[in-house]
Design a protein around this motif. Structure first.
Motif, PDB file in Angstrom:
ATOM      1  N   VAL A  24      -1.318   2.565   1.049  1.00  0.00           N
ATOM      2  CA  VAL A  24      -0.251   1.900   0.299  1.00  0.00           C
ATOM      3  C   VAL A  24      -0.378   2.256  -1.175  1.00  0.00           C
ATOM      4  O   VAL A  24      -1.408   2.772  -1.622  1.00  0.00           O
ATOM      5  CB  VAL A  24      -0.331   0.357   0.439  1.00  0.00           C
ATOM      6  CG1 VAL A  24       0.110  -0.107   1.796  1.00  0.00           C
ATOM      7  CG2 VAL A  24      -1.719  -0.151   0.104  1.00  0.00           C
ATOM      8  N   ARG A 309       4.175  -9.291   5.379  1.00  0.00           N
ATOM      9  CA  ARG A 309       4.888  -8.146   5.977  1.00  0.00           C
ATOM     10  C   ARG A 309       5.886  -7.545   4.988  1.00  0.00           C
ATOM     11  O   ARG A 309       5.960  -6.331   4.816  1.00  0.00           O
ATOM     12  CB  ARG A 309       5.592  -8.622   7.249  1.00  0.00           C
ATOM     13  CG  ARG A 309       6.138  -7.524   8.116  1.00  0.00           C
ATOM     14  CD  ARG A 309       7.208  -8.072   9.026  1.00  0.00           C
ATOM     15  NE  ARG A 309       8.219  -8.778   8.254  1.00  0.00           N
ATOM     16  CZ  ARG A 309       8.826  -9.905   8.643  1.00  0.00           C
ATOM     17  NH1 ARG A 309       8.504 -10.469   9.782  1.00  0.00           N
ATOM     18  NH2 ARG A 309       9.744 -10.471   7.879  1.00  0.00           N
ATOM     19  N   ASP A 310       6.650  -8.404   4.279  1.00  0.00           N
ATOM     20  CA  ASP A 310       7.641  -7.894   3.330  1.00  0.00           C
ATOM     21  C   ASP A 310       6.977  -7.177   2.161  1.00  0.00           C
ATOM     22  O   ASP A 310       7.485  -6.166   1.677  1.00  0.00           O
ATOM     23  CB  ASP A 310       8.516  -9.040   2.791  1.00  0.00           C
ATOM     24  CG  ASP A 310       9.490  -9.534   3.859  1.00  0.00           C
ATOM     25  OD1 ASP A 310       9.514  -8.946   4.956  1.00  0.00           O
ATOM     26  OD2 ASP A 310      10.208 -10.520   3.591  1.00  0.00           O
ATOM     27  N   LEU A 312       4.286  -5.499   2.245  1.00  0.00           N
ATOM     28  CA  LEU A 312       3.848  -4.196   2.733  1.00  0.00           C
ATOM     29  C   LEU A 312       5.043  -3.260   2.961  1.00  0.00           C
ATOM     30  O   LEU A 312       5.078  -2.135   2.437  1.00  0.00           O
ATOM     31  CB  LEU A 312       3.059  -4.384   4.037  1.00  0.00           C
ATOM     32  CG  LEU A 312       2.566  -3.129   4.730  1.00  0.00           C
ATOM     33  CD1 LEU A 312       1.636  -2.325   3.830  1.00  0.00           C
ATOM     34  CD2 LEU A 312       1.818  -3.486   6.024  1.00  0.00           C
ATOM     35  N   ARG A 313       6.022  -3.744   3.707  1.00  0.00           N
ATOM     36  CA  ARG A 313       7.148  -2.873   4.090  1.00  0.00           C
ATOM     37  C   ARG A 313       8.039  -2.507   2.917  1.00  0.00           C
ATOM     38  O   ARG A 313       8.465  -1.369   2.773  1.00  0.00           O
ATOM     39  CB  ARG A 313       8.019  -3.596   5.106  1.00  0.00           C
ATOM     40  CG  ARG A 313       7.470  -3.532   6.485  1.00  0.00           C
ATOM     41  CD  ARG A 313       8.605  -3.857   7.447  1.00  0.00           C
ATOM     42  NE  ARG A 313       8.058  -4.248   8.721  1.00  0.00           N
ATOM     43  CZ  ARG A 313       8.652  -5.084   9.547  1.00  0.00           C
ATOM     44  NH1 ARG A 313       9.803  -5.655   9.217  1.00  0.00           N
ATOM     45  NH2 ARG A 313       8.118  -5.377  10.702  1.00  0.00           N
ATOM     46  N   ASN A 314       8.343  -3.488   2.086  1.00  0.00           N
ATOM     47  CA  ASN A 314       9.371  -3.263   1.064  1.00  0.00           C
ATOM     48  C   ASN A 314       8.813  -2.935  -0.310  1.00  0.00           C
ATOM     49  O   ASN A 314       9.542  -2.450  -1.164  1.00  0.00           O
ATOM     50  CB  ASN A 314      10.286  -4.492   0.951  1.00  0.00           C
ATOM     51  CG  ASN A 314      10.914  -4.828   2.298  1.00  0.00           C
ATOM     52  OD1 ASN A 314      11.050  -3.943   3.149  1.00  0.00           O
ATOM     53  ND2 ASN A 314      11.269  -6.079   2.502  1.00  0.00           N
ATOM     54  N   SER A 316       5.238  -1.761  -0.688  1.00  0.00           N
ATOM     55  CA  SER A 316       3.993  -1.008  -0.552  1.00  0.00           C
ATOM     56  C   SER A 316       2.817  -1.720  -1.238  1.00  0.00           C
ATOM     57  O   SER A 316       1.985  -1.109  -1.899  1.00  0.00           O
ATOM     58  CB  SER A 316       4.154   0.421  -1.099  1.00  0.00           C
ATOM     59  OG  SER A 316       3.085   1.225  -0.643  1.00  0.00           O
TER      60      SER A 316
END
Ligand code: PMP
Length: 374
Positions: A24, A309-310, A312-314, A316
Protein backbone atom coordinates in the motif's frame (compact mmCIF):
# COMPACT_ATOMS: atom_id res chain seq x y z
CA UNK A 1 2.36 -43.41 -2.04
CA UNK A 2 0.98 -39.91 -2.60
CA UNK A 3 -0.59 -39.68 0.86
CA UNK A 4 0.27 -37.41 3.76
CA UNK A 5 0.00 -38.38 7.38
CA UNK A 6 -2.02 -35.85 9.39
CA UNK A 7 -0.15 -33.20 11.39
CA UNK A 8 -0.35 -32.79 15.17
CA UNK A 9 -4.05 -32.65 16.09
CA UNK A 10 -3.49 -29.97 18.80
CA UNK A 11 -2.71 -27.45 16.06
CA UNK A 12 -5.96 -28.01 14.16
CA UNK A 13 -7.55 -24.74 15.34
CA UNK A 14 -4.34 -22.73 15.68
CA UNK A 15 -4.53 -19.62 13.50
CA UNK A 16 -1.15 -18.36 12.24
CA UNK A 17 -0.14 -14.84 13.22
CA UNK A 18 -1.41 -12.73 10.38
CA UNK A 19 0.43 -9.60 9.42
CA UNK A 20 -1.36 -8.33 6.31
CA UNK A 21 1.26 -8.41 3.59
CA UNK A 22 -0.43 -5.98 1.24
CA UNK A 23 1.53 -3.38 -0.72
CA UNK A 24 0.00 0.00 0.00
CA UNK A 25 1.02 3.64 -0.27
CA UNK A 26 0.49 4.36 3.43
CA UNK A 27 1.54 1.41 5.58
CA UNK A 28 0.38 1.98 9.16
CA UNK A 29 -0.41 -1.57 10.23
CA UNK A 30 2.65 -3.12 11.88
CA UNK A 31 4.08 -0.57 14.33
CA UNK A 32 7.22 -0.18 12.24
CA UNK A 33 9.34 2.95 12.06
CA UNK A 34 8.15 5.03 9.09
CA UNK A 35 11.71 5.56 7.81
CA UNK A 36 14.64 3.30 6.96
CA UNK A 37 18.05 3.94 8.57
CA UNK A 38 19.35 7.54 8.72
CA UNK A 39 21.41 8.32 5.60
CA UNK A 40 24.69 8.86 7.49
CA UNK A 41 24.39 5.30 8.84
CA UNK A 42 23.59 3.89 5.40
CA UNK A 43 26.73 5.59 4.07
CA UNK A 44 28.83 4.04 6.85
CA UNK A 45 27.39 0.60 6.15
CA UNK A 46 27.98 0.93 2.40
CA UNK A 47 31.57 1.96 2.99
CA UNK A 48 32.31 -1.04 5.24
CA UNK A 49 30.26 -3.62 3.32
CA UNK A 50 33.15 -5.00 1.20
CA UNK A 51 34.87 -6.18 4.41
CA UNK A 52 31.87 -8.14 5.64
CA UNK A 53 32.38 -11.95 5.69
CA UNK A 54 29.22 -13.40 4.16
CA UNK A 55 30.87 -16.85 4.01
CA UNK A 56 31.22 -17.36 7.78
CA UNK A 57 28.66 -18.66 10.24
CA UNK A 58 27.52 -16.03 12.71
CA UNK A 59 28.74 -15.74 16.30
CA UNK A 60 26.02 -17.85 18.01
CA UNK A 61 25.62 -15.45 20.95
CA UNK A 62 26.31 -12.17 19.09
CA UNK A 63 29.11 -11.26 21.52
CA UNK A 64 29.76 -7.74 20.29
CA UNK A 65 26.11 -6.69 20.33
CA UNK A 66 25.53 -8.46 23.63
CA UNK A 67 28.38 -6.56 25.27
CA UNK A 68 27.21 -3.22 23.87
CA UNK A 69 23.68 -3.77 25.18
CA UNK A 70 24.91 -5.03 28.55
CA UNK A 71 27.12 -2.00 29.03
CA UNK A 72 24.36 0.45 28.07
CA UNK A 73 22.08 -1.18 30.64
CA UNK A 74 24.66 -1.43 33.42
CA UNK A 75 24.72 -5.24 33.21
CA UNK A 76 27.12 -8.06 32.30
CA UNK A 77 27.09 -9.82 28.91
CA UNK A 78 25.70 -12.91 30.69
CA UNK A 79 22.53 -10.94 31.45
CA UNK A 80 21.77 -10.41 27.77
CA UNK A 81 20.43 -12.72 25.09
CA UNK A 82 20.04 -11.60 21.50
CA UNK A 83 17.21 -13.13 19.49
CA UNK A 84 15.86 -13.27 15.96
CA UNK A 85 13.43 -10.52 16.85
CA UNK A 86 11.70 -10.34 20.20
CA UNK A 87 9.39 -13.00 18.77
CA UNK A 88 12.09 -15.66 18.97
CA UNK A 89 12.76 -14.84 22.61
CA UNK A 90 9.08 -15.04 23.54
CA UNK A 91 8.95 -18.46 21.86
CA UNK A 92 12.15 -19.72 23.49
CA UNK A 93 11.00 -18.55 26.92
CA UNK A 94 7.91 -20.67 26.55
CA UNK A 95 10.00 -23.62 25.36
CA UNK A 96 12.32 -23.33 28.36
CA UNK A 97 9.87 -22.28 31.11
CA UNK A 98 6.63 -23.60 29.62
CA UNK A 99 5.81 -26.86 27.86
CA UNK A 100 3.45 -29.71 28.75
CA UNK A 101 2.29 -29.55 32.36
CA UNK A 102 3.36 -25.89 32.71
CA UNK A 103 1.27 -22.70 32.55
CA UNK A 104 1.63 -19.18 31.16
CA UNK A 105 -0.62 -16.28 32.15
CA UNK A 106 -1.36 -13.30 29.91
CA UNK A 107 -3.80 -10.38 30.04
CA UNK A 108 -5.85 -10.00 26.87
CA UNK A 109 -6.48 -8.07 24.77
CA UNK A 110 -2.72 -8.13 24.25
CA UNK A 111 0.00 -9.21 21.80
CA UNK A 112 -1.32 -12.39 20.19
CA UNK A 113 2.02 -14.21 19.96
CA UNK A 114 1.98 -15.03 23.67
CA UNK A 115 -1.07 -17.26 23.17
CA UNK A 116 0.10 -18.67 19.84
CA UNK A 117 3.46 -19.68 21.35
CA UNK A 118 1.70 -21.24 24.33
CA UNK A 119 -0.22 -23.48 21.97
CA UNK A 120 2.85 -24.28 19.86
CA UNK A 121 4.91 -25.25 22.91
CA UNK A 122 2.13 -27.22 24.62
CA UNK A 123 1.98 -24.72 27.50
CA UNK A 124 -1.40 -24.25 29.22
CA UNK A 125 -2.69 -20.70 28.87
CA UNK A 126 -4.50 -18.80 31.60
CA UNK A 127 -5.97 -15.48 30.50
CA UNK A 128 -6.98 -12.75 32.95
CA UNK A 129 -8.89 -10.23 30.81
CA UNK A 130 -8.19 -6.53 31.17
CA UNK A 131 -10.88 -4.20 32.55
CA UNK A 132 -13.11 -2.15 30.24
CA UNK A 133 -10.57 0.71 30.12
CA UNK A 134 -7.87 -1.85 29.16
CA UNK A 135 -6.07 -1.51 32.48
CA UNK A 136 -4.90 -4.74 34.10
CA UNK A 137 -7.27 -6.43 36.53
CA UNK A 138 -4.55 -6.32 39.18
CA UNK A 139 -6.51 -8.07 41.92
CA UNK A 140 -7.52 -10.92 39.62
CA UNK A 141 -3.94 -11.39 38.36
CA UNK A 142 -2.45 -11.39 41.87
CA UNK A 143 -5.10 -13.77 43.11
CA UNK A 144 -4.66 -16.17 40.16
CA UNK A 145 -0.88 -16.09 40.50
CA UNK A 146 -1.34 -16.76 44.24
CA UNK A 147 -2.69 -20.22 43.39
CA UNK A 148 0.94 -21.15 42.74
CA UNK A 149 0.68 -23.05 39.45
CA UNK A 150 1.74 -20.28 37.06
CA UNK A 151 5.22 -20.68 35.52
CA UNK A 152 5.35 -17.57 33.31
CA UNK A 153 3.49 -14.24 33.48
CA UNK A 154 3.64 -12.00 30.41
CA UNK A 155 2.91 -8.28 30.53
CA UNK A 156 3.18 -6.19 27.38
CA UNK A 157 4.27 -2.78 28.68
CA UNK A 158 3.07 -0.60 26.98
CA UNK A 159 0.39 -3.05 25.96
CA UNK A 160 0.04 -3.83 22.27
CA UNK A 161 -2.51 -2.99 20.89
CA UNK A 162 -4.20 -0.88 23.60
CA UNK A 163 -1.24 1.43 24.28
CA UNK A 164 -1.27 1.89 28.07
CA UNK A 165 1.36 1.13 30.71
CA UNK A 166 0.90 -1.15 33.70
CA UNK A 167 1.21 0.49 37.14
CA UNK A 168 4.79 0.11 38.27
CA UNK A 169 3.63 -0.57 41.84
CA UNK A 170 1.54 -3.48 40.54
CA UNK A 171 4.47 -4.96 38.61
CA UNK A 172 6.66 -4.77 41.72
CA UNK A 173 3.96 -6.44 43.79
CA UNK A 174 3.56 -9.14 41.14
CA UNK A 175 7.31 -9.81 41.04
CA UNK A 176 7.33 -10.27 44.80
CA UNK A 177 4.16 -12.37 44.88
CA UNK A 178 5.42 -15.20 42.67
CA UNK A 179 8.50 -17.16 41.67
CA UNK A 180 7.10 -17.44 38.14
CA UNK A 181 9.21 -15.89 35.47
CA UNK A 182 7.68 -12.44 34.81
CA UNK A 183 8.29 -11.28 31.25
CA UNK A 184 7.83 -7.52 30.93
CA UNK A 185 7.72 -6.95 27.19
CA UNK A 186 9.19 -3.49 26.59
CA UNK A 187 9.10 -3.67 22.77
CA UNK A 188 7.99 0.00 22.76
CA UNK A 189 10.34 1.17 25.52
CA UNK A 190 12.01 3.89 23.45
CA UNK A 191 8.61 5.59 23.03
CA UNK A 192 7.33 5.13 26.59
CA UNK A 193 10.76 5.69 28.21
CA UNK A 194 9.51 3.50 30.99
CA UNK A 195 11.45 0.44 32.08
CA UNK A 196 11.50 -2.11 34.87
CA UNK A 197 15.30 -2.40 34.53
CA UNK A 198 15.94 -0.82 38.01
CA UNK A 199 14.06 -3.71 39.61
CA UNK A 200 16.26 -6.49 38.18
CA UNK A 201 18.64 -6.52 41.17
CA UNK A 202 15.85 -7.26 43.66
CA UNK A 203 13.76 -9.59 41.53
CA UNK A 204 15.53 -12.50 39.91
CA UNK A 205 12.32 -13.60 38.19
CA UNK A 206 12.17 -10.39 36.11
CA UNK A 207 12.85 -10.72 32.39
CA UNK A 208 12.77 -7.67 30.12
CA UNK A 209 12.27 -7.87 26.37
CA UNK A 210 13.26 -5.16 23.88
CA UNK A 211 13.54 -4.94 20.10
CA UNK A 212 15.33 -3.11 17.30
CA UNK A 213 12.19 -3.42 15.14
CA UNK A 214 10.44 -0.23 16.24
CA UNK A 215 12.55 2.73 17.35
CA UNK A 216 15.67 1.56 15.47
CA UNK A 217 14.13 1.02 12.02
CA UNK A 218 15.28 -2.63 11.82
CA UNK A 219 12.04 -4.66 11.62
CA UNK A 220 13.36 -6.21 8.40
CA UNK A 221 16.51 -7.61 10.00
CA UNK A 222 14.97 -9.33 13.04
CA UNK A 223 16.90 -8.35 16.17
CA UNK A 224 15.47 -8.40 19.68
CA UNK A 225 17.04 -8.87 23.09
CA UNK A 226 16.31 -9.98 26.59
CA UNK A 227 17.70 -8.69 29.89
CA UNK A 228 17.57 -11.32 32.62
CA UNK A 229 19.54 -13.18 35.27
CA UNK A 230 22.37 -15.32 33.79
CA UNK A 231 20.53 -18.50 34.86
CA UNK A 232 17.58 -17.56 32.68
CA UNK A 233 19.86 -16.74 29.75
CA UNK A 234 21.62 -20.13 30.15
CA UNK A 235 18.33 -22.02 30.04
CA UNK A 236 17.36 -20.30 26.81
CA UNK A 237 20.75 -21.07 25.28
CA UNK A 238 19.83 -24.75 25.66
CA UNK A 239 16.74 -24.52 23.48
CA UNK A 240 17.51 -21.82 20.93
CA UNK A 241 18.69 -22.47 17.38
CA UNK A 242 22.45 -21.76 17.47
CA UNK A 243 22.56 -19.50 14.41
CA UNK A 244 19.14 -17.89 14.57
CA UNK A 245 20.58 -14.37 14.58
CA UNK A 246 22.40 -13.95 11.30
CA UNK A 247 25.78 -12.27 11.01
CA UNK A 248 24.56 -9.41 8.85
CA UNK A 249 21.80 -8.50 11.32
CA UNK A 250 24.32 -8.65 14.20
CA UNK A 251 26.70 -6.39 12.33
CA UNK A 252 24.08 -3.79 11.40
CA UNK A 253 22.47 -3.86 14.85
CA UNK A 254 25.85 -3.18 16.49
CA UNK A 255 26.39 -0.17 14.21
CA UNK A 256 22.86 1.07 14.91
CA UNK A 257 23.21 0.62 18.67
CA UNK A 258 26.54 2.47 18.78
CA UNK A 259 25.00 5.31 16.81
CA UNK A 260 21.66 5.39 18.61
CA UNK A 261 21.70 9.16 19.23
CA UNK A 262 21.13 9.43 15.45
CA UNK A 263 17.60 8.08 16.07
CA UNK A 264 16.58 10.70 18.63
CA UNK A 265 15.22 13.15 16.10
CA UNK A 266 13.12 10.45 14.41
CA UNK A 267 11.77 9.38 17.81
CA UNK A 268 10.71 12.93 18.68
CA UNK A 269 8.98 13.17 15.30
CA UNK A 270 7.08 9.95 16.02
CA UNK A 271 5.96 11.28 19.41
CA UNK A 272 4.78 14.48 17.72
CA UNK A 273 3.04 12.34 15.09
CA UNK A 274 1.27 10.43 17.85
CA UNK A 275 -0.10 13.75 19.19
CA UNK A 276 -1.10 14.70 15.63
CA UNK A 277 -3.05 11.44 15.26
CA UNK A 278 -4.67 11.54 18.71
CA UNK A 279 -5.68 15.16 18.24
CA UNK A 280 -6.92 14.59 14.68
CA UNK A 281 -8.95 11.51 15.63
CA UNK A 282 -10.56 13.33 18.56
CA UNK A 283 -11.84 15.96 16.15
CA UNK A 284 -13.61 13.33 14.06
CA UNK A 285 -17.21 12.73 15.04
CA UNK A 286 -17.93 9.24 16.34
CA UNK A 287 -14.44 8.16 17.35
CA UNK A 288 -13.22 7.17 20.80
CA UNK A 289 -9.42 7.41 21.13
CA UNK A 290 -7.32 5.57 23.71
CA UNK A 291 -4.19 7.08 25.29
CA UNK A 292 -0.95 5.59 24.04
CA UNK A 293 2.62 5.43 25.32
CA UNK A 294 3.85 3.71 22.16
CA UNK A 295 4.09 4.40 18.40
CA UNK A 296 0.49 3.43 17.66
CA UNK A 297 -2.99 4.57 18.63
CA UNK A 298 -6.04 2.40 19.21
CA UNK A 299 -9.44 3.88 18.46
CA UNK A 300 -13.03 2.72 18.41
CA UNK A 301 -15.78 3.61 15.99
CA UNK A 302 -18.94 2.19 14.57
CA UNK A 303 -18.45 0.24 11.35
CA UNK A 304 -14.77 -0.25 12.10
CA UNK A 305 -14.25 -3.05 9.61
CA UNK A 306 -16.01 -1.05 6.87
CA UNK A 307 -13.71 1.88 7.65
CA UNK A 308 -10.70 -0.46 7.53
CA UNK A 309 -11.81 -1.76 4.12
CA UNK A 310 -12.55 1.70 2.66
CA UNK A 311 -9.20 3.06 3.86
CA UNK A 312 -7.46 0.24 2.06
CA UNK A 313 -9.52 0.13 -1.14
CA UNK A 314 -10.12 3.81 -1.72
CA UNK A 315 -7.13 5.50 -0.09
CA UNK A 316 -4.37 2.85 -0.09
CA UNK A 317 -4.03 3.27 3.68
CA UNK A 318 -3.52 0.10 5.73
CA UNK A 319 -4.21 0.05 9.47
CA UNK A 320 -4.82 -2.95 11.73
CA UNK A 321 -8.34 -4.28 12.20
CA UNK A 322 -8.96 -5.61 15.72
CA UNK A 323 -12.72 -5.36 15.53
CA UNK A 324 -13.18 -9.13 15.70
CA UNK A 325 -10.81 -9.59 18.65
CA UNK A 326 -12.69 -10.21 21.92
CA UNK A 327 -12.65 -7.02 24.02
CA UNK A 328 -11.68 -4.87 21.03
CA UNK A 329 -15.00 -4.78 19.20
CA UNK A 330 -15.10 -1.70 16.95
CA UNK A 331 -11.37 -1.05 17.34
CA UNK A 332 -8.67 -0.28 14.77
CA UNK A 333 -5.03 0.43 15.50
CA UNK A 334 -3.02 2.94 13.52
CA UNK A 335 0.78 3.10 13.62
CA UNK A 336 2.33 6.56 13.70
CA UNK A 337 3.83 7.31 10.29
CA UNK A 338 5.42 10.40 8.79
CA UNK A 339 3.48 13.67 9.27
CA UNK A 340 2.26 13.34 5.66
CA UNK A 341 1.14 9.71 6.17
CA UNK A 342 -0.64 10.67 9.38
CA UNK A 343 -2.42 13.49 7.54
CA UNK A 344 -3.50 11.15 4.74
CA UNK A 345 -4.83 8.66 7.27
CA UNK A 346 -6.75 11.34 9.20
CA UNK A 347 -8.26 12.93 6.11
CA UNK A 348 -9.27 9.57 4.68
CA UNK A 349 -10.83 8.47 7.99
CA UNK A 350 -12.77 11.73 8.25
CA UNK A 351 -14.01 11.40 4.67
CA UNK A 352 -15.07 7.76 5.04
CA UNK A 353 -16.93 8.35 8.31
CA UNK A 354 -18.55 11.60 7.11
CA UNK A 355 -19.85 10.00 3.92
CA UNK A 356 -21.12 6.98 5.88
CA UNK A 357 -22.90 9.35 8.25
CA UNK A 358 -24.36 11.32 5.33
CA UNK A 359 -25.58 8.05 3.85
CA UNK A 360 -27.35 7.30 7.16
CA UNK A 361 -25.25 4.25 8.07
CA UNK A 362 -24.82 5.20 11.72
CA UNK A 363 -27.35 3.71 14.07
CA UNK A 364 -29.23 5.86 16.54
CA UNK A 365 -29.21 3.41 19.43
CA UNK A 366 -27.59 4.07 22.80
CA UNK A 367 -24.24 2.59 21.81
CA UNK A 368 -24.13 4.69 18.68
CA UNK A 369 -24.85 7.84 20.67
CA UNK A 370 -22.14 6.92 23.16
CA UNK A 371 -19.56 6.32 20.44
CA UNK A 372 -20.36 9.73 18.98
CA UNK A 373 -19.80 11.67 22.19
CA UNK A 374 -16.00 11.74 21.85
N1 PMP B 1 6.32 -7.69 21.66
C1 PMP B 1 5.36 -6.84 21.27
C2 PMP B 1 4.42 -6.28 22.28
C3 PMP B 1 5.25 -6.49 19.92
O1 PMP B 1 4.28 -5.66 19.54
C4 PMP B 1 6.15 -7.04 18.99
C5 PMP B 1 6.07 -6.69 17.52
N2 PMP B 1 4.85 -6.74 16.95
C6 PMP B 1 7.12 -7.92 19.46
C7 PMP B 1 7.19 -8.21 20.81
C8 PMP B 1 8.10 -8.61 18.57
O2 PMP B 1 8.85 -7.76 17.81
P1 PMP B 1 10.05 -8.26 16.94
O3 PMP B 1 9.94 -9.76 16.81
O4 PMP B 1 9.93 -7.58 15.65
O5 PMP B 1 11.29 -7.89 17.73
Amino acid sequence: MGALRSPRPEFKDLIPYSAKDVRVEVMLASNEHPASLPSELLAKIAERLPDFSFNRYPDPVATELRELIAEANGLEAGNVLIGNGGDEIIFNLQLAWGGPGRTVLDMPPTFSMYAIDAKATGTSLVQVPRLDDFSIDEKAVLSRVGEGDIDIVVVSNPNNPTGGLANESFLIELLGATDALVLVDEAYFEFSRHTMRPHMARHENLVILRTFSKAFSLAGLRIGYMLAQPDVVSELLKVRQPYSVDAFAQWIAAIVFRERPAFEQGLSEILRGRDQIMHGLRLIHGIEVFESEANYVLFRTEHASALWRDLLRNYSVLVRDFSRTPGLEGCLRVTVGTPEENRRFLEATDEVLSSRRAAGYFCKNADGAKASEH
